[in-house]
Design an enzyme around this catalytic site. Structure first.
Site, mmCIF file in Angstrom:
data_model
loop_
_atom_site.group_PDB
_atom_site.id
_atom_site.type_symbol
_atom_site.label_atom_id
_atom_site.label_comp_id
_atom_site.label_asym_id
_atom_site.label_seq_id
_atom_site.Cartn_x
_atom_site.Cartn_y
_atom_site.Cartn_z
ATOM 1 N N SER A 34 0.820 -1.219 0.000
ATOM 2 C CA SER A 34 0.000 0.000 0.000
ATOM 3 C C SER A 34 0.851 1.266 0.000
ATOM 4 O O SER A 34 0.322 2.376 0.013
ATOM 5 C CB SER A 34 -0.920 0.009 1.223
ATOM 6 O OG SER A 34 -0.166 -0.171 2.411
ATOM 7 N N ASN A 121 -1.974 -2.373 13.388
ATOM 8 C CA ASN A 121 -3.437 -2.207 13.367
ATOM 9 C C ASN A 121 -3.891 -0.944 14.104
ATOM 10 O O ASN A 121 -4.702 -0.172 13.590
ATOM 11 C CB ASN A 121 -4.113 -3.448 13.964
ATOM 12 C CG ASN A 121 -3.838 -4.690 13.139
ATOM 13 O OD1 ASN A 121 -3.250 -4.587 12.058
ATOM 14 N ND2 ASN A 121 -4.224 -5.846 13.645
ATOM 15 N N THR A 166 -40.715 26.294 -9.206
ATOM 16 C CA THR A 166 -40.976 24.933 -8.740
ATOM 17 C C THR A 166 -41.234 24.143 -10.020
ATOM 18 O O THR A 166 -41.796 24.680 -10.984
ATOM 19 C CB THR A 166 -42.213 24.836 -7.814
ATOM 20 O OG1 THR A 166 -43.338 25.325 -8.546
ATOM 21 C CG2 THR A 166 -42.041 25.670 -6.552
ATOM 22 N N HIS A 167 -40.795 22.898 -10.053
ATOM 23 C CA HIS A 167 -40.869 22.079 -11.280
ATOM 24 C C HIS A 167 -40.188 22.773 -12.460
ATOM 25 O O HIS A 167 -40.552 22.556 -13.605
ATOM 26 C CB HIS A 167 -42.321 21.757 -11.651
ATOM 27 C CG HIS A 167 -43.157 21.311 -10.493
ATOM 28 N ND1 HIS A 167 -43.229 19.995 -10.091
ATOM 29 C CD2 HIS A 167 -43.916 22.009 -9.618
ATOM 30 C CE1 HIS A 167 -44.013 19.898 -9.030
ATOM 31 N NE2 HIS A 167 -44.438 21.119 -8.717
ATOM 32 N N SER A 288 -15.567 25.895 -27.809
ATOM 33 C CA SER A 288 -15.706 24.635 -28.524
ATOM 34 C C SER A 288 -14.677 24.613 -29.640
ATOM 35 O O SER A 288 -14.382 25.641 -30.247
ATOM 36 C CB SER A 288 -17.116 24.543 -29.103
ATOM 37 O OG SER A 288 -17.134 23.651 -30.191
ATOM 38 N N LYS A 294 -19.551 29.233 -29.125
ATOM 39 C CA LYS A 294 -19.878 28.637 -27.821
ATOM 40 C C LYS A 294 -18.955 29.036 -26.692
ATOM 41 O O LYS A 294 -17.761 29.251 -26.883
ATOM 42 C CB LYS A 294 -19.895 27.106 -27.941
ATOM 43 C CG LYS A 294 -21.075 26.637 -28.741
ATOM 44 C CD LYS A 294 -21.299 25.176 -28.586
ATOM 45 C CE LYS A 294 -21.862 24.847 -27.227
ATOM 46 N NZ LYS A 294 -21.875 23.397 -27.011
ATOM 47 N N ASN A 296 -18.595 27.330 -22.986
ATOM 48 C CA ASN A 296 -19.135 26.238 -22.175
ATOM 49 C C ASN A 296 -18.803 26.412 -20.691
ATOM 50 O O ASN A 296 -17.665 26.718 -20.347
ATOM 51 C CB ASN A 296 -18.560 24.905 -22.652
ATOM 52 C CG ASN A 296 -18.932 24.613 -24.090
ATOM 53 O OD1 ASN A 296 -20.012 25.001 -24.542
ATOM 54 N ND2 ASN A 296 -18.047 23.951 -24.811
ATOM 55 N N GLU A 301 -20.017 22.173 -14.760
ATOM 56 C CA GLU A 301 -20.316 20.830 -15.271
ATOM 57 C C GLU A 301 -19.417 19.782 -14.609
ATOM 58 O O GLU A 301 -19.859 18.689 -14.254
ATOM 59 C CB GLU A 301 -20.127 20.778 -16.788
ATOM 60 C CG GLU A 301 -21.228 21.494 -17.552
ATOM 61 C CD GLU A 301 -20.918 21.576 -19.042
ATOM 62 O OE1 GLU A 301 -20.640 20.532 -19.644
ATOM 63 O OE2 GLU A 301 -20.926 22.692 -19.587
ATOM 64 N N TYR A 328 -9.462 -6.452 13.200
ATOM 65 C CA TYR A 328 -8.859 -5.917 11.982
ATOM 66 C C TYR A 328 -8.836 -6.965 10.867
ATOM 67 O O TYR A 328 -8.553 -8.134 11.098
ATOM 68 C CB TYR A 328 -7.420 -5.446 12.258
ATOM 69 C CG TYR A 328 -6.731 -4.981 10.981
ATOM 70 C CD1 TYR A 328 -6.903 -3.686 10.514
ATOM 71 C CD2 TYR A 328 -5.969 -5.871 10.215
ATOM 72 C CE1 TYR A 328 -6.315 -3.269 9.333
ATOM 73 C CE2 TYR A 328 -5.375 -5.459 9.021
ATOM 74 C CZ TYR A 328 -5.555 -4.161 8.587
ATOM 75 O OH TYR A 328 -4.982 -3.765 7.409
ATOM 76 N N LYS A 336 -8.168 3.803 2.222
ATOM 77 C CA LYS A 336 -7.382 5.030 2.049
ATOM 78 C C LYS A 336 -7.625 5.754 0.741
ATOM 79 O O LYS A 336 -7.857 6.968 0.734
ATOM 80 C CB LYS A 336 -5.894 4.698 2.198
ATOM 81 C CG LYS A 336 -5.567 4.449 3.640
ATOM 82 C CD LYS A 336 -4.252 3.749 3.837
ATOM 83 C CE LYS A 336 -4.258 3.018 5.157
ATOM 84 N NZ LYS A 336 -5.210 1.882 5.224
HETATM 85 N N1 ARG Z 1 -1.360 -1.233 5.403
HETATM 86 C C1 ARG Z 1 -2.248 -1.733 6.416
HETATM 87 C C2 ARG Z 1 -3.598 -1.002 6.357
HETATM 88 O O1 ARG Z 1 -3.667 -0.024 5.687
HETATM 89 C C3 ARG Z 1 -1.646 -1.522 7.758
HETATM 90 C C4 ARG Z 1 -2.092 -2.489 8.794
HETATM 91 C C5 ARG Z 1 -1.667 -3.834 8.437
HETATM 92 N N2 ARG Z 1 -1.896 -4.744 9.481
HETATM 93 C C6 ARG Z 1 -1.784 -6.060 9.317
HETATM 94 N N3 ARG Z 1 -1.988 -6.817 10.314
HETATM 95 N N4 ARG Z 1 -1.502 -6.573 8.134
HETATM 96 O O2 ARG Z 1 -4.569 -1.384 6.932
#
Ligand code: ARG
Length: 473
Positions: A34, A121, A166-167, A288, A294, A296, A301, A328, A336
């Site tokens: 990650s 965790n 309205t509407h 455009s 135009k 825009n 949007e 966990y 994330k």
């Molecule tokens: N990268 C993990 C997360 O975002 C961190 C926690 C990982 N914990 C584990 N026991 N593998 O949740």
């Protein structure tokens, strides 16, 4: 000396692979890593680690020498990250292992002792909360600026008459200032929601360790105070596993985007030549490539379009949570990217919309007025006039409907019908009817809290400014 220079780290599997007979495959390593996105948590991670180490030293689990080494190492790592010199490695899976490994390279055994009484965790849950708390504070400032922009424009247009719909049919005249203050009211509620959600974000998971707490004599309240948390999470299993605070934030962000999207839809309509109620400054628009005439309204949007992805992230987070048993699970790593993108999208959108409302929007009062006149917007006022003079409302409604038909047949506004013609629909109609048939007479009569009268708009502006001052003070 080599420890002082950022260097390529080795693999994370060292951190837990003593019992494994083979390293993870390349494919699994990439799938489970990650660091590419969670490195955004680096400063929160360092703050959390500093507080954890200080707490451990405070209760005597770490020596003062170890604490000093850890502090020195983490400060250096923060500098390396700030300068863009830190070497992130996918081999080290996530932000936590990357920083811990570098710390150990810099300060030796003290770095290895940092993780005492802690797990990734509770570490990651703490990091996200710290990061999100900062993001919320920034968004609250942005919402404040947006509300100020609406209030300033509303004050300028307290007397500007436009059709209320309205509407999407012309209904009754309103003031443009009143219409703008409707958005201020929405964003005021959004700010209230965000401040409220912040309380539930601002609780500390640290100390929950992997799931059950820890046998070390930790002082969670001490760490919470160092990190500015309002309280500690009261249950370790819940602390490491639930992401409801992120979902709640995401729902609040979604509502803000929905309000911005409604505004955008109106800006698109109003700026089209059919309406021509407002002009949007050229720097917010594009041309455009094929149709030279135009202009825009790209920004509104896109705001409308980007609302979809924020709504999608909310769905993603809710779905992420729904099937998870305590405590966990790795699923939570997926919290994330939607959270980061929600904050980024909302922050960018608030900034650009605030600029547009404050400096890029010009009303065209003549066009608004003409549209209000076209739509027989004062018909309800005529009915109310008759009711005040004793006619039951249903009869008044009928009499006015016939008057509107007559005006339509003659292709004129209601107030352009001569008095004797109006009197054919009800003898109760007198000369003073023309006071209420005008657009100004109509809006001025709605003079109560929450009404559209210019006087009320000015009062609402004063009240909103006072509230903004209170909240920021
Ligand atoms: N990268 C993990 C997360 O975002 C961190 C926690 C990982 N914990 C584990 N026991 N593998 O949740």
């Amino acid at each position: 000396m080599s420890a002082a220079k950022p260097q390529t780290p080795s693999s994370t599997s060292e951190a837990w692979s003593g019992r494994f007979s083979e390293p993870v495959s390349e494919q699994v390593k990439i799938y489970t890593a990650s660091v590419d996105f969670d490195k955004r948590l680096a400063f929160a991670d360092i703050d959390g680690s500093l507080a954890h180490a200080r707490m451990l030293a405070h209760v005597g689990v770490l020596t003062d020498t170890d604490l000093r080494d850890i502090e020195r190492g983490l400060v250096q790592i923060r500098d390396e990250i700030t300068r863009g010199e830190f070497v992130w490695s996918v081999d080290l899976e996530d932000v936590h292992f990357n920083i811990e490994k570098r710390l150990t390279a810099l300060v030796g055994d003290a770095g290895k002792r940092l993780h005492t009484g802690r797990s990734r965790n509770d570490q990651v849950a703490t990091d996200i909360r710290l990061w999100l708390r900062d993001a919320i504070d920034h968004l609250l400032d942005q919402l404040q600026a947006l509300r100020e922009a609406f209030i300033d424009q509303a004050e300028k247009h307290a007397d500007t008459v436009m059709p209320g719909f309205t509407h999407l049919q012309v209904a009754q005249p309103v003031t443009f200032g009143h219409h703008l203050m409707a958005y201020e009211a929405m964003f005021a509620r959004d700010a209230e929601r965000l401040r409220d959600a912040r309380h539930r974000v601002n609780r500390m998971p640290l100390g929950a360790a992997a799931l059950a707490g820890t046998g070390y004599p930790i002082d969670r309240e001490y760490a919470a105070k160092l990190l500015g948390f309002e309280a500690v999470c009261p249950n370790s299993l819940d602390a490491v596993s639930d992401r409801d605070f992120a979902i709640e934030f995401s729902a609040t962000a979604t509502l803000i985007m929905v309000h911005l999207s409604r505004l955008s839809e109106e800006l698109v309509l109003w700026s089209s030549p059919r309406f021509d109620f407002v002009h949007i400054a050229d720097r917010f628009c594009t041309g455009s490539s094929i149709m030279p005439q135009k202009k825009n309204p790209d920004v509104p949007e896109l705001v409308r379009g980007k609302t979809g992805r924020v709504v999608g992230h909310l769905m993603g987070l809710i779905t992420l949570m729904k099937g998870q048993p305590l405590a966990y699970n790795k699923d939570n790593q997926e919290d994330k990217e939607p959270l980061f993108d929600t904050v980024d999208t909302l922050a960018a959108t608030l900034a650009i919309v605030t600029d547009l409302i404050a400096h890029g929007l010009t009303a065209v009062p003549e066009r608004m007025r003409a549209a209000a006149l076209e739509g027989y917007a004062t018909a309800t006022d005529l009915a109310d006039y008759l009711v005040c003079r004793g006619l039951p409302f249903r009869d008044a409604h009928e009499a006015v409907a016939r008057a509107v038909r007559e005006a339509e047949a003659r292709d004129v506004t209601l107030e352009a019908l001569p008095l004797d013609v109006l009197q054919q629909f009800s003898p109760l109609i007198k000369k003073d009817v023309f006071d209420i048939l005008t657009l100004e007479g109509s809006v001025a009569s709605r003079n109560h809290t929450g009404g559209t009268a210019p006087e009320q708009v000015r009062k609402a502006v004063v009240a909103a400014r006072a509230l903004l001052k209170d909240n920021s003070g």
